[in-house]
Motif scaffolding. Structure first.
Motif, mmCIF file in Angstrom:
data_model
loop_
_atom_site.group_PDB
_atom_site.id
_atom_site.type_symbol
_atom_site.label_atom_id
_atom_site.label_comp_id
_atom_site.label_asym_id
_atom_site.label_seq_id
_atom_site.Cartn_x
_atom_site.Cartn_y
_atom_site.Cartn_z
ATOM 1 N N ARG A 110 0.816 -1.218 0.000
ATOM 2 C CA ARG A 110 0.000 0.000 0.000
ATOM 3 C C ARG A 110 0.850 1.269 0.000
ATOM 4 N N ALA A 111 2.173 1.105 0.022
ATOM 5 C CA ALA A 111 3.058 2.254 0.206
ATOM 6 C C ALA A 111 2.912 3.299 -0.897
ATOM 7 N N TYR A 112 2.786 2.867 -2.150
ATOM 8 C CA TYR A 112 2.639 3.822 -3.250
ATOM 9 C C TYR A 112 1.250 4.458 -3.229
ATOM 10 N N GLN A 113 0.232 3.641 -2.978
ATOM 11 C CA GLN A 113 -1.138 4.158 -3.032
ATOM 12 C C GLN A 113 -1.381 5.256 -2.009
ATOM 13 N N CYS A 157 11.187 5.692 -1.011
ATOM 14 C CA CYS A 157 10.797 4.687 -0.018
ATOM 15 C C CYS A 157 9.380 4.175 -0.189
ATOM 16 N N HIS A 158 8.560 4.858 -0.914
ATOM 17 C CA HIS A 158 7.186 4.409 -1.111
ATOM 18 C C HIS A 158 7.039 3.512 -2.337
ATOM 19 N N ALA A 159 8.141 3.221 -3.001
ATOM 20 C CA ALA A 159 8.102 2.364 -4.182
ATOM 21 C C ALA A 159 9.460 1.691 -4.349
ATOM 22 N N SER A 188 3.912 1.535 -9.456
ATOM 23 C CA SER A 188 2.768 1.752 -8.573
ATOM 24 C C SER A 188 2.503 0.568 -7.654
ATOM 25 N N GLU A 189 3.257 -0.524 -7.825
ATOM 26 C CA GLU A 189 3.079 -1.680 -6.946
ATOM 27 C C GLU A 189 3.652 -1.439 -5.554
ATOM 28 N N GLY A 190 4.362 -0.342 -5.364
ATOM 29 C CA GLY A 190 4.835 0.024 -4.036
ATOM 30 C C GLY A 190 6.142 -0.644 -3.669
ATOM 31 N N VAL A 191 6.279 -0.954 -2.408
ATOM 32 C CA VAL A 191 7.468 -1.645 -1.909
ATOM 33 C C VAL A 191 7.248 -3.130 -2.157
ATOM 34 N N THR A 192 7.966 -3.677 -3.101
ATOM 35 C CA THR A 192 7.662 -4.994 -3.637
ATOM 36 C C THR A 192 8.641 -6.064 -3.148
#
Length: 458
Positions: free
Chosen positions: A81-84, A112-114, A129-133
């Protein structure tokens, strides 16, 4: 849901989802996005024969790791959820007020959000946009994706191909701290100005955060495949505390990060030492309280010492011959902040050196059940509890209660039912730190002393 479970969810939401993001560490331990390999994206880990099953039914690994990572309702899904969160009104407002423009395009946020790798390293299925993967922690998968499930390929082979060694407590802690505290990498550091724009305070404790993000089972098969010996949760806690203090003091001595114009970079200082309620009401009293660990009075910025306080309890038990010296080194840093910046830098550098020594010592220490109980007793006793005057230290104390008691269950020192018996006192402690703006130090101390009294009878 008990109050401590609610606290963990809040902690995960505040410190994991909203994380904007070392000197020596950056060179010694390259992080996943530094190796030049192509990032393959989460889709490359999917498939029912890989990591996207709906249930944990795999014969060797769970194989539902993506579902756990994506869980919309639990802390285990925070990284996804980090990117969203950058797209929310709060995320957009923070970035706009900080002068970064749209948050989803700002390097200061994406760092840090992605999984913020250069576009030249984006594979066909990569989506920022998947965030921290998966690859944010395990490394860009170009060279190891096909080998990590191949027959006859060892874990060492995968590491050689770029898989990040998440089984190494030192390297993992350093990687986590890059975002959960900050690093010298460009635009991966939350300044006081960014916090002034609304960014939540940063917080990190290795063992609890690892548990919140646990996507796999550490069983005998896992240990054999990774050619490793199980690292105790207590060792993770102690080493994590030492590296966190090392990181903070190292970054503070960096002239690029330790200053903000006329002032020191206030990000390194305890928020609640300065941010006290102001009122003309004669019935309102100042929130400042004297702290025996600091030779400072009211109205003075305080270098955040929550890790230092926890480490003093550990050192007093593990290395009692160095206990007084370590406390003095910490006190010198506090005293130096009243002198000048150069004196503070020298004191911080000395504490960073000491933290490195502690890290090495803790790695060589076996934290048995007696050691665990004795450190917990020191964290709970009245002398140490007197230093929990500010929220950050109180937060670390209640996290320690959770970590230590669960460790003692794992060690066979206490039965699981004891946690239920202690629930009222534990919930009271967690409730005292539920809201940083309404922190009740006296209430926390009473709860901790009650837990100490109960645990002494175990």
């Amino acid at each position: 849901m008990r109050k401590r479970e609610v606290f963990k969810q809040i902690l995960a939401a505040g410190a994991v989802i909203f994380s904007l993001g070392t000197m020596a560490w950056a060179q010694q331990h390259p992080v996943p996005l530094d190796d030049g390999a192509m990032a393959q994206g989460v889709a490359s880990c999917a498939g029912t024969t890989c990591h996207s099953r709906q249930t944990a039914s795999g014969a060797i690994v769970r194989q539902n790791e993506i579902l756990t990572w994506q869980d919309p309702s639990r802390s285990s899904g925070a990284h996804s959820r980090a990117y969203q969160v950058l797209m929310t009104p709060q995320g957009q407002a923070i970035s706009r007020l900080a002068g970064f423009g749209p948050a989803e395009k700002a390097p200061e946020c994406l760092s840090c959000h992605a999984h913020d790798v250069p576009e030249t390293q984006w594979g066909d299925q990569f989506n920022i946009s998947e965030g921290v993967t998966c690859e944010s922690c395990h490394g860009n998968a170009e060279k190891w994706l096909s080998t990590h499930y191949a027959v006859g390929v060892s874990h060492e082979d995968n590491l050689a191909n770029g898989l990040f060694p998440t089984t190494d407590v030192e390297k993992t802690t350093s990687l986590c701290l890059d975002c959960h505290f900050g690093s010298t990498r460009e635009k991966q550091f939350v300044t006081h100005r960014i916090m002034g724009a609304g960014h939540p305070r940063m917080s990190f404790e290795l063992e609890l955060f690892t548990a919140l993000q646990q996507h796999h089972t550490v069983d005998m098969d896992y240990l054999e495949r990774k050619s490793m010996v199980r690292t105790s949760s207590m060792k993770n806690w102690a080493v994590g505390q030492a590296i966190a203090l090392e990181r903070a003091t190292e970054l503070f001595t960096d002239d690029e990060l330790g200053r903000d114009g006329l002032f020191p970079e206030l990000y390194f200082f305890d928020c609640h030492a300065c941010h006290q309620p102001l009122s003309n009401d004669r019935q309102t009293f100042a929130g400042w309280r004297p702290n025996p660990g600091r030779p400072l009075g009211p109205g003075v910025p305080v270098f955040t010492d929550s890790n230092l306080i926890m480490l003093k309890a550990a050192v007093a038990e593990v290395m009692p011959e160095r206990s007084a010296e370590f406390s003095q080194v910490g006190a010198r840093l506090h005293a130096a902040t009243r002198v000048d910046h150069d004196a503070t830098k020298l004191a911080a550098a000395a504490l960073a050196d000491y933290s490195r020594d502690l890290r090495e010592a803790f790695l060589d220490t076996e934290f048995d059940s007696r050691t665990t109980m004795n450190i917990l007793s020191r964290i709970l006793d009245a002398t140490t509890a007197a230093e929990y005057t500010n929220y950050a230290a109180g937060e670390q104390a209640v996290i320690a209660v959770d970590v230590f008691l669960n460790a003692m269950v794992d060690q066979g020192a206490i039965e699981f039912r004891v946690l239920d018996e202690l629930a009222p006192e534990i919930d009271e402690a967690f409730d005292a730190v539920q809201n940083p703006s309404d922190y009740d130090a006296a209430r926390l101390r009473r709860a901790l002393l009650a837990i100490a009294d109960r645990t002494r009878r175990l």
